[in-house]
Design a protein around this motif. Structure first.
Motif, PDB file in Angstrom:
ATOM      1  N   ASP A 305      -9.466  -9.003 -15.857  1.00  0.00           N
ATOM      2  CA  ASP A 305      -9.788 -10.090 -16.664  1.00  0.00           C
ATOM      3  C   ASP A 305      -8.515 -10.795 -16.956  1.00  0.00           C
ATOM      4  OD1 ASP A 305     -12.486  -8.932 -16.997  1.00  0.00           O
ATOM      5  OD2 ASP A 305     -11.880  -7.423 -18.472  1.00  0.00           O
ATOM      6  N   PRO A 306      -8.970 -12.216 -17.202  1.00  0.00           N
ATOM      7  CA  PRO A 306      -7.819 -13.005 -17.427  1.00  0.00           C
ATOM      8  C   PRO A 306      -7.267 -12.981 -18.961  1.00  0.00           C
ATOM      9  CG  PRO A 306      -9.599 -14.069 -17.656  1.00  0.00           C
ATOM     10  CD  PRO A 306     -10.049 -12.844 -16.973  1.00  0.00           C
ATOM     11  N   PRO A 307      -6.088 -13.645 -19.245  1.00  0.00           N
ATOM     12  CA  PRO A 307      -5.732 -13.607 -20.519  1.00  0.00           C
ATOM     13  C   PRO A 307      -6.513 -14.154 -21.428  1.00  0.00           C
ATOM     14  CG  PRO A 307      -3.954 -14.199 -19.205  1.00  0.00           C
ATOM     15  CD  PRO A 307      -5.221 -13.775 -18.314  1.00  0.00           C
ATOM     16  N   TYR A 308      -6.533 -14.164 -22.880  1.00  0.00           N
ATOM     17  CA  TYR A 308      -7.621 -14.945 -23.750  1.00  0.00           C
ATOM     18  C   TYR A 308      -6.639 -15.243 -24.957  1.00  0.00           C
ATOM     19  CZ  TYR A 308      -7.239 -10.713 -26.467  1.00  0.00           C
ATOM     20  OH  TYR A 308      -6.730  -9.469 -27.001  1.00  0.00           O
ATOM     21  N   HIS A 309      -7.376 -16.563 -25.756  1.00  0.00           N
ATOM     22  CA  HIS A 309      -6.547 -16.799 -27.002  1.00  0.00           C
ATOM     23  C   HIS A 309      -7.160 -16.242 -28.012  1.00  0.00           C
ATOM     24  CE1 HIS A 309      -5.401 -19.709 -30.047  1.00  0.00           C
ATOM     25  NE2 HIS A 309      -4.118 -19.639 -29.192  1.00  0.00           N
ATOM     26  N   LEU A 313     -11.795 -15.099 -30.162  1.00  0.00           N
ATOM     27  CA  LEU A 313     -12.301 -13.923 -30.923  1.00  0.00           C
ATOM     28  C   LEU A 313     -12.328 -13.968 -32.317  1.00  0.00           C
ATOM     29  CD1 LEU A 313     -11.075 -11.090 -28.336  1.00  0.00           C
ATOM     30  CD2 LEU A 313     -13.129 -12.347 -28.066  1.00  0.00           C
ATOM     31  N   SER A 314     -12.072 -15.077 -32.928  1.00  0.00           N
ATOM     32  CA  SER A 314     -11.880 -15.100 -34.384  1.00  0.00           C
ATOM     33  C   SER A 314     -10.749 -14.389 -34.834  1.00  0.00           C
ATOM     34  CB  SER A 314     -13.107 -14.826 -34.938  1.00  0.00           C
ATOM     35  OG  SER A 314     -14.089 -16.117 -34.516  1.00  0.00           O
ATOM     36  N   ARG A 315      -9.844 -14.149 -34.141  1.00  0.00           N
ATOM     37  CA  ARG A 315      -8.491 -13.268 -34.628  1.00  0.00           C
ATOM     38  C   ARG A 315      -7.435 -13.878 -35.275  1.00  0.00           C
ATOM     39  NH1 ARG A 315      -8.347  -9.144 -29.587  1.00  0.00           N
ATOM     40  NH2 ARG A 315     -10.395  -8.072 -29.612  1.00  0.00           N
ATOM     41  N   CYS A 316      -7.495 -15.267 -35.154  1.00  0.00           N
ATOM     42  CA  CYS A 316      -6.368 -16.122 -35.590  1.00  0.00           C
ATOM     43  C   CYS A 316      -6.841 -17.545 -35.783  1.00  0.00           C
ATOM     44  CB  CYS A 316      -5.238 -16.197 -34.640  1.00  0.00           C
ATOM     45  SG  CYS A 316      -5.457 -17.140 -33.037  1.00  0.00           S
ATOM     46  N   THR A 317      -5.982 -18.392 -36.461  1.00  0.00           N
ATOM     47  CA  THR A 317      -6.167 -19.814 -36.715  1.00  0.00           C
ATOM     48  C   THR A 317      -5.457 -20.703 -35.732  1.00  0.00           C
ATOM     49  OG1 THR A 317      -4.715 -19.567 -38.573  1.00  0.00           O
ATOM     50  CG2 THR A 317      -7.111 -19.225 -39.027  1.00  0.00           C
ATOM     51  N   TRP A 337       1.417 -23.714 -28.037  1.00  0.00           N
ATOM     52  CA  TRP A 337       0.192 -22.937 -27.657  1.00  0.00           C
ATOM     53  C   TRP A 337       0.320 -21.464 -28.243  1.00  0.00           C
ATOM     54  CZ3 TRP A 337       3.485 -25.384 -24.551  1.00  0.00           C
ATOM     55  CH2 TRP A 337       4.363 -24.850 -23.715  1.00  0.00           C
ATOM     56  N   PRO A 338       0.888 -21.067 -29.149  1.00  0.00           N
ATOM     57  CA  PRO A 338       0.927 -19.736 -29.839  1.00  0.00           C
ATOM     58  C   PRO A 338      -0.393 -19.043 -29.897  1.00  0.00           C
ATOM     59  CG  PRO A 338       0.933 -20.982 -31.604  1.00  0.00           C
ATOM     60  CD  PRO A 338       0.936 -21.983 -30.496  1.00  0.00           C
ATOM     61  N   GLY A 339      -0.417 -17.487 -29.662  1.00  0.00           N
ATOM     62  CA  GLY A 339      -1.816 -16.877 -29.895  1.00  0.00           C
ATOM     63  C   GLY A 339      -2.458 -16.200 -28.432  1.00  0.00           C
ATOM     64  N   TRP A 340      -1.725 -16.557 -27.484  1.00  0.00           N
ATOM     65  CA  TRP A 340      -2.637 -16.096 -26.208  1.00  0.00           C
ATOM     66  C   TRP A 340      -1.902 -14.666 -26.143  1.00  0.00           C
ATOM     67  CZ3 TRP A 340      -5.644 -18.846 -22.980  1.00  0.00           C
ATOM     68  CH2 TRP A 340      -5.799 -20.182 -23.455  1.00  0.00           C
ATOM     69  N   GLN A 341      -3.173 -13.947 -25.351  1.00  0.00           N
ATOM     70  CA  GLN A 341      -2.900 -12.388 -25.365  1.00  0.00           C
ATOM     71  C   GLN A 341      -3.244 -11.960 -23.855  1.00  0.00           C
ATOM     72  OE1 GLN A 341      -4.726 -10.751 -28.593  1.00  0.00           O
ATOM     73  NE2 GLN A 341      -3.418 -11.515 -30.161  1.00  0.00           N
ATOM     74  N   ASP A 342      -2.910 -10.744 -23.511  1.00  0.00           N
ATOM     75  CA  ASP A 342      -3.309 -10.077 -22.314  1.00  0.00           C
ATOM     76  C   ASP A 342      -3.159  -8.716 -22.707  1.00  0.00           C
ATOM     77  OD1 ASP A 342      -4.434 -10.532 -19.305  1.00  0.00           O
ATOM     78  OD2 ASP A 342      -3.466  -8.675 -19.484  1.00  0.00           O
ATOM     79  N   ASP A 343      -4.445  -7.915 -22.907  1.00  0.00           N
ATOM     80  CA  ASP A 343      -4.233  -6.596 -23.467  1.00  0.00           C
ATOM     81  C   ASP A 343      -3.876  -5.544 -22.367  1.00  0.00           C
ATOM     82  OD1 ASP A 343      -4.972  -7.576 -25.925  1.00  0.00           O
ATOM     83  OD2 ASP A 343      -7.059  -7.269 -25.330  1.00  0.00           O
ATOM     84  N   VAL A 344      -3.875  -5.982 -21.080  1.00  0.00           N
ATOM     85  CA  VAL A 344      -3.419  -4.872 -19.980  1.00  0.00           C
ATOM     86  C   VAL A 344      -2.298  -5.166 -19.519  1.00  0.00           C
ATOM     87  CG1 VAL A 344      -4.482  -3.740 -17.986  1.00  0.00           C
ATOM     88  CG2 VAL A 344      -6.193  -4.383 -19.851  1.00  0.00           C
TER      89      VAL A 344
END
Length: 811
Positions: A305-309, A313-317, A337-344
């Motif tokens: 799965d690719p990264p996500y912002h 997912l309504s986790r940040c503003t 562009w803060p707030g990008w994540q990749d959980d793996v």
């Protein structure tokens, strides 16, 4: 007699009987009265010479002396001691690989990398020359995808390799590891074998691969696969290569990890010659080295799965890609562009690119080459760019994770902005695209209806306002799809300025996104309407370029309508149009005949028409007169026109003495003043020759038209009776009404007689069916002879019909 079996012997104590001697453990004679005392022994001495006193023991041969160079002990030059040497003996040291520097166990120095007793501990591990793990996806027996995990280098922790491989039921996942290691002892040239070393071998003695499939903290499956052919009795000192493969029986899920550890152990053996026997030697069982294990670990983690912002997912503003205002005059832009994540696997890189959008048909698309851009580390979430060219821009942010093979999973976000620091809203001055009131009469500036009749003031301005730069470059058009396609939520498909600039086309006409209207009125020709009152209203349909305004108005009012046009930047242009109100036609009255030399009204019967003139009053107090037209018709044949022409409108001029009511009226719209009295002099205008005939009936039609193009038309009958009329006496005539000319007789006649009289005049008895016609005729009768307009009928029949056969009904 044997005294003692021990060494080194005995001696005769002082004062003893000298007749007796002690020798070599025997005493003589057998039963002496003297005492034999044993001499001092020498450690590890095998044979002694005879001693004669307590301290003069001498060794002639040390134990385990098997000849030159094969001794376990060394006899001192004084023959009083035997020193232990490095040897095969268990109580000594064989010190290999190493050397005994002065041939004694305490001088044992192990070769580099070896330590402990007898140098049997290997301190250094094998050397990894090559190490590579591969994760393969096999489809129909063929390798479809491969991701590698190099493991040659020594790292503190496992090497992590993230794969975007997405296994499914139609594919298999294989883990394959290949590694090459080597270990060899010191060379025999540098460390030659001592005589007591029968053989030795040092190298790699084992290798294996441990693997485990983990899902979180749960072990799904695991195993160990050894590499055969080497062991402690058969070490390999040359390069050892091993490749092992395992097929996963459980399909990995996203987030699963596949760990592997590759092991290589060094070691070997030493075999010692045992010279314990008095002659020859035996070979002891091998003595094994204690080696070091080399391990290399790596893991594959499945990250399809690719990264996500976080905002998705309504986790940040945070904004997915903040470019500031979507519409700007400032070319210095800060991107965030803060707030990008990749959980793996985590984010490995951001790349931002800025493209100028150019027209492509009816849409905008990104120009091939980016205006600016850069690849930045995952810790960087801000960039500053400078735009120099006016236009619409696409900002593309590519977020990539650490998975493989090749490029990782990535996701693209896109935002748009309009940069324009130069264009303006313009007003057409060519006249090709005017601003006008479409509800005005004809091509005039006059509104000819009032609000109480439900009519609105319709103002139009197609093409009158425009932003040339934005229109010609399609700044507000729809934006084409991006390739590769952008995931839902990562670009704005809809939304309009000022909130944002999305892919959606911005409704506009010629680059104008909003129109506003304002209006005001006065009864002074607009002279008080210098500025808009400020009650601006957005129009209901910006693309129509028109608006119907519900304005309460009266005749004589002047309405000024202002239009403001805005572009997307907030630039505006303003223009206005003025319309005057006149819903009433002009007044046309007091029509009469008079002789040229007299202004006194004459009878409508004239003995010679060309000597006559027509007097009348014509005026319009709201818009003023535009035109007065006359026609002379033949009453017997209305299609015959004996003459026509225009009477000049009498306007007040500076040479006149003054305009005074009621003879003169000034209109508010233009301050023009008009005289009211007019005359039509017959001999001034051309007539045809048929006017010379006697017994002719004519009628004049006078049409007055005002500046609002409304008109009033009236007719006056004229009978040229230079000869007596043969058909009796007709009192009056009604001017043409609905195409008919009505004559009224002063005689009372029966129906039959009246029909005959009309027929003799080439007419017919009037047959009134319409209420309007009835009212017109009644009105004329009342103004002339005052006779009753009631008609009585007497008939035996219940059914009475008009001459055309239609049934008679009361009006």
């Amino acid at each position: 007699v044997r005294c003692d079996t021990g060494h080194p012997g005995y001696y005769l104590a002082p004062g003893s009987d000298t007749r007796y001697l002690c020798y070599g453990g025997y005493r003589y004679p057998k039963y002496p009265s003297a005492t034999c005392t044993r001499c001092r022994s020498i450690s590890n001495c095998e044979t002694y010479s005879q001693c004669t006193g307590p301290s003069n023991s001498r060794c002639t041969k040390c134990q385990y002396d098997r000849g030159p160079g094969q001794k376990a002990y060394q006899l001192s030059s004084s023959r009083t001691s035997c020193t232990q040497l490095c040897s095969w003996r268990r109580d000594s040291k064989f010190c290999y690989p190493g050397m005994c520097e002065d041939n004694t166990p305490s001088s044992c120095r192990c070769a580099p990398g070896f330590s402990e007793d007898n140098c049997l501990t290997i301190d250094t591990g094998p050397v990894m020359h090559y190490c590579l793990g591969k994760l393969k996806r096999i489809v129909n027996g063929a390798e479809a995808d491969t991701v590698e995990a190099p493991c040659t280098d020594d790292v503190a922790s496992s090497f992590f390799s993230y794969t975007k491989m997405r296994p499914d039921v139609n594919s298999q996942v294989q883990l394959q590891a290949t590694w090459e290691t080597r270990f060899h002892g010191p060379s025999q040239t540098e460390y030659p074998r001592p005589y007591y070393i029968y053989s030795h071998s040092i190298g790699l003695i084992s290798a294996s691969m441990d693997w485990r499939h983990m899902r979180g903290n749960t072990r799904i499956r695991s195993g160990t696969i050894p590499c055969g052919s080497i062991n402690a009795d058969n070490p390999k000192s040359s390069m050892h290569s091993c490749t092992k493969t395992v097929t996963m029986t459980d399909t990995p899920q996203p987030g699963d990890s596949l760990y592997f550890t590759l092991k290589s152990l060094n070691g070997g053996y030493v075999r010692i010659k045992n010279y314990d026997r008095s002659s020859g030697y035996t070979v002891n069982p091998p003595v094994y080295f204690s080696g070091q294990e080399l391990t290399r670990s790596a893991q594959f983690t499945f990250d399809p799965d690719p990264p996500y912002h976080c905002s998705v997912l309504s986790r940040c503003t945070y904004s997915i890609l903040d470019r500031g205002s979507a519409v700007t005059r400032n070319g210095h832009i800060t991107l965030r562009w803060p707030g990008w994540q990749d959980d793996v696997s985590g984010i490995v890189e951001y790349e931002y690119e800025v493209f100028l959008l150019v027209p492509h048909g009816e849409e905008l698309q990104e120009r091939d080459t980016a205006v600016t851009g850069a690849q930045v580390e995952p810790s960087v979430t801000e960039a500053h760019i400078a735009l120099n060219e006016t236009g619409v821009y696409s900002i593309v942010l590519t977020v990539e994770d650490s998975s493989g093979p090749d490029d990782g999973n990535f996701i693209i976000a896109r935002r748009f902005l309009i940069f324009d620091n130069s264009s303006t809203v313009e007003v057409d001055t060519s006249g090709h695209f005017p601003l006008w009131v479409d509800s005005a009469a004809g091509n005039t500036t006059w509104q000819t209806d009032l609000q109480d009749r439900g009519a609105k003031v319709l103002v139009k301005w197609p093409g009158h306002f425009y932003n040339e730069l934005q229109r010609d470059n399609r700044f507000l058009s729809r934006i084409k799809d991006h390739h590769p396609q952008i995931s839902t939520g990562y670009e704005e498909l809809t939304g309009l300025p000022p909130a944002t600039r999305s892919r959606e086309a911005i409704p506009n006409v010629n680059g104008i996104v909003m129109f506003q209207t304002d209006w005001a009125l006065d009864s002074q020709g607009g002279r008080t309407l210098a500025d808009p009152p400020g009650n601006w209203n957005n129009i209901t349909n910006r693309l129509a370029e028109q608006e119907a305004l519900d304005i309460a108005r009266e005749d004589g009012d002047t309405i000024r309508i202002w239009i403001r046009a805005f572009d997307v930047m907030g630039n505006l242009a303003e223009d206005n149009v003025t319309v005057h109100v006149d819903s009433s036609p002009p007044i046309l009255d007091n029509i009469s005949l008079a002789l040229h030399s007299d202004s006194t009204p004459a009878n409508q019967q004239s003995d010679y028409l060309p000597r006559m003139k027509i007097l009348f009053t014509a005026y319009d107090d709201h818009s003023g007169l535009r035109d007065i037209h006359w026609e002379l018709h033949d009453l017997n044949d209305t299609s015959v026109i004996h003459g026509e022409g225009h009477i000049p409108v009498r306007r007040y001029s500076a040479q006149d003495l003054g305009c005074y009511q009621p003879q003169c009226t000034c209109v508010p719209s233009s301050d023009e003043c008009y005289y009211r009295n007019y005359e039509l002099v017959m001999d001034t205008y051309g007539m045809d020759n048929t006017l010379a005939a006697y017994d002719r009936a004519y009628y004049f039609v006078i049409t007055a038209t005002n500046n609002a193009l409304l008109h009033t038309q009236k007719a006056i009958p004229v009978i040229d009776d230079t000869k007596p009329q043969p058909l009796g006496h007709w009192r009056s005539k009604l001017p043409v009404h609905n195409g008919n000319c009505y004559w009224f007789s002063e005689n009372s006649l029966s129906h039959q007689e009246a029909s005959t009289s009309c027929s003799n005049m080439r007419g017919e008895l009037a047959d009134i069916k319409d209420t309007t016609d009835q009212q017109v005729i009644v009105s004329h009768i009342q103004r002339t002879n005052g006779a009753s307009f009631w008609t009585a009928l007497k008939s035996r029949s219940n059914n009475i019909f008009h001459p055309d056969g239609s049934p008679l009904s009361p009006l």
